[in-house]
Design a protein around this motif. Structure first.
Motif, PDB file in Angstrom:
ATOM      1  N   TYR B  86     -27.095  37.240  25.083  1.00  0.00           N
ATOM      2  CA  TYR B  86     -28.461  37.484  24.590  1.00  0.00           C
ATOM      3  C   TYR B  86     -29.488  36.666  25.379  1.00  0.00           C
ATOM      4  O   TYR B  86     -30.592  37.120  25.642  1.00  0.00           O
ATOM      5  CB  TYR B  86     -28.561  37.153  23.097  1.00  0.00           C
ATOM      6  N   LYS B  87     -29.078  35.437  25.743  1.00  0.00           N
ATOM      7  CA  LYS B  87     -29.994  34.589  26.526  1.00  0.00           C
ATOM      8  C   LYS B  87     -30.256  35.227  27.887  1.00  0.00           C
ATOM      9  O   LYS B  87     -31.373  35.270  28.377  1.00  0.00           O
ATOM     10  CB  LYS B  87     -29.381  33.200  26.747  1.00  0.00           C
ATOM     11  N   THR B  90     -32.489  38.285  27.655  1.00  0.00           N
ATOM     12  CA  THR B  90     -33.880  37.878  27.419  1.00  0.00           C
ATOM     13  C   THR B  90     -34.509  37.325  28.694  1.00  0.00           C
ATOM     14  O   THR B  90     -35.633  37.694  29.055  1.00  0.00           O
ATOM     15  CB  THR B  90     -33.931  36.798  26.312  1.00  0.00           C
ATOM     16  N   ALA B  93     -35.055  40.100  31.151  1.00  0.00           N
ATOM     17  CA  ALA B  93     -36.117  41.012  30.704  1.00  0.00           C
ATOM     18  C   ALA B  93     -37.489  40.398  30.947  1.00  0.00           C
ATOM     19  O   ALA B  93     -38.411  41.081  31.412  1.00  0.00           O
ATOM     20  CB  ALA B  93     -35.936  41.334  29.228  1.00  0.00           C
ATOM     21  N   THR B  94     -37.628  39.098  30.672  1.00  0.00           N
ATOM     22  CA  THR B  94     -38.938  38.465  30.862  1.00  0.00           C
ATOM     23  C   THR B  94     -39.303  38.360  32.344  1.00  0.00           C
ATOM     24  O   THR B  94     -40.465  38.351  32.695  1.00  0.00           O
ATOM     25  CB  THR B  94     -38.991  37.056  30.223  1.00  0.00           C
ATOM     26  N   PHE B 108     -27.778  42.214  18.253  1.00  0.00           N
ATOM     27  CA  PHE B 108     -28.916  41.989  19.149  1.00  0.00           C
ATOM     28  C   PHE B 108     -29.763  43.249  19.356  1.00  0.00           C
ATOM     29  O   PHE B 108     -30.872  43.182  19.882  1.00  0.00           O
ATOM     30  CB  PHE B 108     -28.424  41.479  20.508  1.00  0.00           C
ATOM     31  N   MET B 115     -38.181  44.284  21.826  1.00  0.00           N
ATOM     32  CA  MET B 115     -38.689  43.912  23.160  1.00  0.00           C
ATOM     33  C   MET B 115     -39.035  45.157  23.989  1.00  0.00           C
ATOM     34  O   MET B 115     -39.615  45.035  25.069  1.00  0.00           O
ATOM     35  CB  MET B 115     -37.631  43.111  23.926  1.00  0.00           C
ATOM     36  N   ASN B 209     -21.159  28.658  15.903  1.00  0.00           N
ATOM     37  CA  ASN B 209     -21.767  29.717  16.730  1.00  0.00           C
ATOM     38  C   ASN B 209     -21.459  31.070  16.081  1.00  0.00           C
ATOM     39  O   ASN B 209     -20.828  31.130  15.021  1.00  0.00           O
ATOM     40  CB  ASN B 209     -21.245  29.657  18.174  1.00  0.00           C
ATOM     41  N   SER B 399     -29.750  36.318  13.268  1.00  0.00           N
ATOM     42  CA  SER B 399     -28.923  35.294  13.936  1.00  0.00           C
ATOM     43  C   SER B 399     -29.089  33.912  13.297  1.00  0.00           C
ATOM     44  O   SER B 399     -28.205  33.072  13.384  1.00  0.00           O
ATOM     45  CB  SER B 399     -29.250  35.232  15.427  1.00  0.00           C
TER      46      SER B 399
END
Lengths: 290, 438
Positions: B86-87, B90, B93-94, B108, B115, B209, B399
Motif C-alpha cells: 500500500y505504501k 501510494t 501514485a503521488t 486497500f 485516490m 500488523n 486499517s
C-alpha cells in the motif's frame, strides 16, 4: 566592499548549493508544512482543515507520551554512544602496535546498512533459534528462552542496545579526529607545568575537544531522535507501545492509516523539537568555537 | 566578458537539462519496435507474488507463456512485499509513476478508489465475462459498483493442522474453540525427553500488523463480535468493549500466557516465522490462508498430504476472510486493453488450477471451483470456509482497526495489561476513528 561584478560571480558560485538546498531541503519542508493543513490523500482529496490536525494531536496525551518515550530512548542511546565512543577514541588515539586493525574493526557497525543490522540482531534475539538464548541457556543463566523483543520489559532495552552498537563508531571517529587535532605542544607545556595525566585530560583534552563534542552531540541526538529503520525491523513499535517512538507513529499515520495531513503535522512538530534540542545544546555549551 | 557570461549561462542550462533528462522518466519506454519490426507494448506489473516462493517464478513462467502467444506484448514485473504494497502504490501514485497494473486487496481497494488511481474493470472485461466469477467475490472486489480489481485468487482463512499428528493422538478436526484448545494442549510436548517443550500446538501470529490483526479479527468474529459495523440507524459502531469481545481477547492471550501452547516470542511471530515453524515440525496448527500450504510444502516436501484444513473453529459461528488478491489496472495506463487481456489469461481454467496446485490459493471462477483437486483434505476446509467469509466493512480508515486490535492483544500478551484496560483503550481508539470520519 565587493564590486557588483565580483558579487555576481560569487552568486554564480553559490548557485548550485542554493538550488540543491532549495530543491532538496526547503521545498520538502514547506510542502510538508502545507500538507499539515489539509485532510488529503495527496492526489484527489485536498480539504483545507486549518489547524485541526495540530489541535487533534494535542487533544490527548498520546503524542506527548511518544515524544517522552523517544527522548528516553535518545537519551540512553546518546549516553551509550558517548561512553563507548569516548573510551574507544582515547584508546585508539594511543600509539599502540596494530591499532589500525582495531580502528577498521570498530568502525564496521557504522558501515553496515541499518536494515542489515536490524535483521541481524532480530535473529540474535530470536527466542527459538537466537544465539543469545542458546548461550545464556548453555551457561545456565536462564532456564527457558526469553522473548527479548516480545516482552515489554526487555524490548525497549534491546532496541537501545542495538542502537548503541550501530551508532558508537560515528562518535568514536569524530572524537578521535578531534583528539588528533589537539597539538602535542599543549600537552608538553602542561607536562612542564607539572600537570598529571588526569589533570591534562581535564584541563587540556576536554576543553580542546569541546567544539567537536558539541557538534557530535547535536548530530547524534537529532539523528537518533528521529530514528526509524532498525526499530521498525526489530519491533514495529511493539510489543504494545513499548518501543513506539514518534517516527514509527508518523510512519503509521502516513503509510498505514493514510492520514498524510496528521502525519505531516506530527513531523513538523518533531522538526521543532529537534531544532529546540540543537538550540538548547548551543545555549548550554556555547557555540563550540567560542 | 559578455561572451563568458552567456557561455556560463548556456553551460548551466545544458547541465540542468542533462540532469533533468536523466532524472525524468522515459515516455517512449512503453511502446517500442520488436525484433520483427512490429510495434511492441510493454506492460509493467507490480506484484507481491514476485517476492514469494514458489509464487514468483511461477508467475513469471505464466507471463512468459503469454508473451510467446502474444509476441507484441512484453511484461515486466516489479516485486513488492505484501507489507509494503500500500505504501508503494501510494508513493508511486503521488509521483505519477504507477505501473500499468498492481496487486490489489479489498482492504486497500476503497482507498485506491478514493485516490482515483484504479480503472473500472467492468467495461474493460465485459459484464458477461464477470458473471463467470463467484458473485460475492465480485462484490468484495468492487467499490460503489465499480470493479476495482480482477480477483485472481482467494485465500480464505482456515485452520491448517497436521493431519498425521491428529491421527496419532486420536484427535478430531476442531469444530469449536474447546476442541481446538484440547488439541493444542495434547500437541504441546517435549519430544526428545530433555525436559523442555520443543513442540507446540499452535503457531500463533501475534505481530502488530495486518497479518496478525486479520487473524485475530477472524477469531473475534467467531465469538460473535464485530470490530466495526453499522447499527440500525446506519451509523458506524464498534463492539470492541463488549463482554464477548473481552472473552475473545482473553481466550487468544491465554493460549500464550496461561496455557503455553504457542512457541515463545509470539509478538515477534509473523506469517513467515509461523510457516517455518509448521514446516520444521515445531507446531501442529496455524490460522492461515491456503497459500501457506504451498509455502510450507516448498520448505518441507515431506509434508505433502499431511496438512489438512478445516474452517476456523467457532464460539458462536464459523468465520473467514476472503483473502482476495487480484490486479487493478491503473487509470493512468495507456495499455488497459493489453493488461486486461493478460489478466484474463491468468484466470483461465488451466492456469487457475495450475496456480492452485502450486501456491495453494483458490480459484475465483465458479466452474474452476468445482474441480476435484479442491476436495482433498488439504483444500476442503478452505473451500468450506468460503461459505463463512465476511465482507470487509466499507470504511475508509478500516486499517486503523487492524492496529487497534493488534495493540490490544499485544499489550495483554507482553505487558500483562488486563482485558478490561486493553479493550477500554481499543474501544476509545475505535470511537475516535469513527468520530474523525463522520
Amino acid at each position: 566592499m565587493l564590486s557588483s561584478k565580483s558579487g555576481m560571480r560569487g552568486l554564480w558560485f553559490i548557485m548550485p548549493a542554493v538550488v540543491t538546498l532549495l530543491l532538496l531541503i526547503t521545498y520538502p519542508l514547506i510542502y510538508g508544512a502545507y500538507i499539515s493543513f489539509f485532510d488529503t490523500n495527496l492526489i484527489t482529496k485536498w480539504n483545507f482543515v486549518g489547524l485541526k490536525h495540530y489541535v487533534n494531536i494535542f487533544s490527548n496525551t498520546e503524542f506527548v507520551e511518544r515524544i517522552l518515550l523517544t527522548l528516553h530512548y535518545t537519551f540512553w542511546v546518546v549516553v551509550g554512544h558517548f561512553v563507548i565512543g569516548t573510551g574507544l577514541a582515547l584508546i585508539l588515539n594511543m600509539k599502540l602496535k596494530g591499532i589500525t586493525v582495531f580502528r577498521v574493526i570498530l568502525i564496521l557497525p557504522w558501515l553496515f546498512p541499518e536494515v542489515v543490522v536490524g535483521l541481524l540482531w532480530k535473529w540474535l534475539f530470536n527466542p527459538l533459534y537466537g544465539l543469545f538464548n542458546a548461550v545464556l541457556m548453555k551457561v545456565g543463566l536462564i532456564d527457558d528462552p526469553v522473548s527479548w523483543l516480545g516482552d515489554e520489559k526487555t524490548a525497549f532495552a534491546a532496541v537501545i542496545v542495538v542502537s548503541i552498537w550501530k551508532g558508537f563508531p560515528m562518535v568514536m571517529m569524530l572524537l578521535l579526529a578531534g583528539l588528533q587535532s589537539i597539538p602535542e605542544d599543549i600537552y608538553e607545556a602542561a607536562r612542564i607545568d607539572g600537570c598529571t595525566r588526569s589533570a591534562a585530560f581535564r584541563y587540556v583534552t576536554l576543553p580542546a575537544l569541546m567544539p567537536v563534542m558539541v557538534v557530535t552531540l547535536i548530530l547524534d541526538t537529532v539523528w537518533w531522535f528521529k530514528h526509524f529503520t532498525m526499530i521498525w525491523i526489530l519491533t514495529q513499535g511493539g510489543p504494545g507501545n513499548a518501543t513506539n517512538v514518534v517516527s514509527i507513529d508518523i510512519f503509521k499515520q502516513a503509510f498505514e492509516f493514510f492520514n498524510f495531513g496528521k502525519a505531516s503535522a506530527m513531523a513538523i512538530l518533531v522538526f521543532f523539537v529537534c531544532w529546540l534540542m540543537g538550540y538548547g545544546y548551543r545555549r548550554l555549551f556555547g557555540n563550540g568555537d567560542d | 566578458m559578455k561572451v563568458r557570461k552567456v557561455g556560463s549561462l548556456v553551460s548551466l542550462v545544458l547541465a540542468s537539462s542533462l540532469v533533468l533528462a536523466a532524472c525524468g522518466k522515459s515516455e517512449s519506454g512503453n511502446n517500442a519496435d520488436s525484433k520483427d519490426g512490429a510495434k511492441q507494448t510493454t506492460i509493467r506489473i507490480m506484484s507481491v507474488s514476485q517476492t514469494e516462493n514458489p509464487d514468483g517464478p511461477a508467475e513469471k513462467e505464466m507471463a512468459e507463456r503469454y508473451m510467446k502467444l502474444h509476441p507484441e506484448v512484453k511484461i515486466e514485473f516489479i516485486g513488492v512485499p505484501m507489507n509494503d504494497l500500500y505504501k508503494k502504490i501510494t508513493a508511486m501514485a503521488t509521483s505519477g509513476d504507477l505501473p500499468d497494473a498492481f496487486t490489489m486487496t479489498p482492504q486497500f481497494a476503497r482507498t485506491a478508489h478514493g485516490m482515483g488511481i484504479t480503472a473500472d474493470l467492468k467495461p474493460l472485461l465485459g459484464e458477461d465475462y464477470i458473471k463467470e466469477f463467484y458473485p460475492n467475490i465480485i462484490e468484495e472486489s468492487s467499490v460503489e459498483g465499480k470493479l476495482q480489481f480482477l480477483p485472481w485468487n482467494a485465500a480464505p482463512m482456515a485452520l491448517v493442522y497436521r493431519g498425521d499428528w491428529f491421527e496419532q493422538e486420536g484427535l478430531k478436526a476442531p469444530e469449536n474453540w474447546d476442541d481446538f484448545l484440547e488439541a493444542a494442549k495434547k500437541l504441546t510436548k517435549d519430544t526428545d525427553g530433555d525436559g523442555k517443550t520443543d513442540q507446540w500446538g499452535f503457531g500463533m501470529i501475534g505481530t502488530r500488523n495486518g497479518s496478525g490483526a486479520d487473524r485475530f479479527i477472524v477469531i473475534l468474529r467467531s465469538f460473535g463480535v464485530e470490530e466495526l459495523r453499522k447499527d440500525e440507524s446506519g451509523n458506524w459502531v464498534s463492539d470492541l468493549d463488549t463482554p464477548e469481545a473481552k472473552e475473545a481477547f482473553q481466550f487468544f492471550v491465554d493460549l500464550n500466557n496461561k496455557h503455553g501452547v504457542v512457541p515463545p516470542g509470539v509478538t515477534e511471530t509473523g506469517f513467515p516465522e509461523a510457516a517455518s515453524l509448521m514446516a520444521t515440525g515445531k507446531v501442529g496448527m496455524m490460522l492461515t490462508g491456503p497459500n501457506a500450504l504451498g509455502n510450507i510444502v516448498s520448505q518441507n516436501p515431506d509434508l505433502k498430504g499431511k496438512l489438512h484444513s478445516v474452517p476456523v473453529p467457532m464460539k458462536v459461528k464459523h468465520t473467514a476472510t476472503f483473502g482476495l488478491l487480484g490486479y487493478s489496472i491503473a487509470e493512468s495506463s495507456k495499455n488497459k486493453e493489453a493488461v486486461a487481456d493478460y489478466l484474463k489469461f491468468m484466470v483461465e481454467d488451466e492456469n487457475a488450477l495450475a496456480w492452485n496446485q502450486l501456491s495453494g490459493r483458490l480459484p475465483t471462477k465458479i466452474e474452476v471451483g468445482k474441480q476435484q483437486q479442491l476436495t482433498t483434505p488439504e483444500y476442503a476446509g478452505f473451500v468450506k470456509a468460503l461459505e463463512y467469509s465476511f465482507t470487509i466493512p466499507a470504511f475508509d480508515q478500516y486499517s486503523q482497526f487492524q492496529d487497534i486490535v493488534a495493540e490490544a492483544y499485544q499489550s495483554m500478551i507482553a505487558a500483562n495489561q488486563s482485558v478490561d484496560a486493553a479493550t477500554r483503550r481499543a474501544a476509545e481508539r475505535a470511537n475516535e476513528v469513527i468520530q474523525a470520519n463522520k
